[in-house]
Enzyme design. Structure first.
Site, PDB file in Angstrom:
ATOM      1  CG  HIS A  57      -2.062  -1.031   1.070  1.00 60.14           C
ATOM      2  ND1 HIS A  57      -2.734  -1.556   2.144  1.00 60.14           N
ATOM      3  CD2 HIS A  57      -2.595  -1.635  -0.025  1.00 60.14           C
ATOM      4  CE1 HIS A  57      -3.641  -2.438   1.718  1.00 60.14           C
ATOM      5  NE2 HIS A  57      -3.567  -2.509   0.413  1.00 60.14           N
ATOM      6  CB  ALA A 172       2.656  -9.628  15.537  1.00 60.57           C
TER       7      ALA A 172
END
Ligand SMILES: [Zn+2]
Length: 186
Positions: A57, A172
């Protein structure tokens, strides 16, 4: 819009890569075929030293000429001149736009090609994504269709959870640190 981007850039400038960024950076140097496809635009993977980053992106630290005047590169890194808002193109003095992909805009064709190539892999981890924004959300299932072992790492279940080989519920930073420990020393 530019004031909002300037504010975000200042917040991110003060941020530091976390343990998840560090583990991925280490893996990028350890495994020759490592590829990281990121939807993040904050540049923290690069700051952590990660190699072979595919920025799906774009980047908050890049700009391009809205008029695509051709007198400057189509996209370039620019961290310092946003005192002047809205910022101007150094080539034509037209308006700049952030070097990020907005909703509804197409993904860069080179980025799409590199991402598709990366799906041909042994293991594909989808880390910290809600898996709702396409086409990025389809990458992990694409890798699975090509024969990769697929795993999702996310605090909550996502639309992709049912289609991966392992759905690991967790943050994460914690899960990647644990996986890195299980891998042992290079
Ligand atoms: Zn221009």
């Amino acid at each position: 819009m530019w004031e909002w981007y300037a504010w975000r850039r200042e917040l991110i400038r003060a941020a530091r890569p976390n343990r998840a960024h560090e583990v991925l950076a280490a893996w990028s140097r350890r495994f020759p075929r490592f590829r990281l496809i990121t939807q993040n635009v904050d540049g923290l993977h690069e700051r952590a030293g990660t190699e072979n980053v595919i920025r799906f992106h774009g980047s908050l630290w890049e700009v391009s000429c809205r008029d695509a005047c051709g007198r400057v590169p189509s996209r370039w890194r620019e961290e310092g001149f946003l005192e002047e808002l809205p910022p101007r193109c150094t080539g034509c003095r037209g308006f700049l736009r952030p070097g990020v992909i907005w909703f509804g805009e197409p993904i860069d064709s080179g980025v799409l090609a590199a991402s598709t190539e990366a799906l041909d892999c042994d293991v594909c981890l989808a880390v910290g994504t809600s898996a709702v924004v396409y086409p990025a959300a389809g990458l992990v299932t694409g890798a699975g269709a090509l024969g990769a072992y697929t795993a999702e790492i996310n605090p909550e279940a996502t639309p992709a959870s049912g289609g991966v080989d392992a759905a690991i519920a967790g943050r994460a930073e914690a899960v990647l640190d644990e996986l890195d420990g299980l891998l042992g020393a290079p």
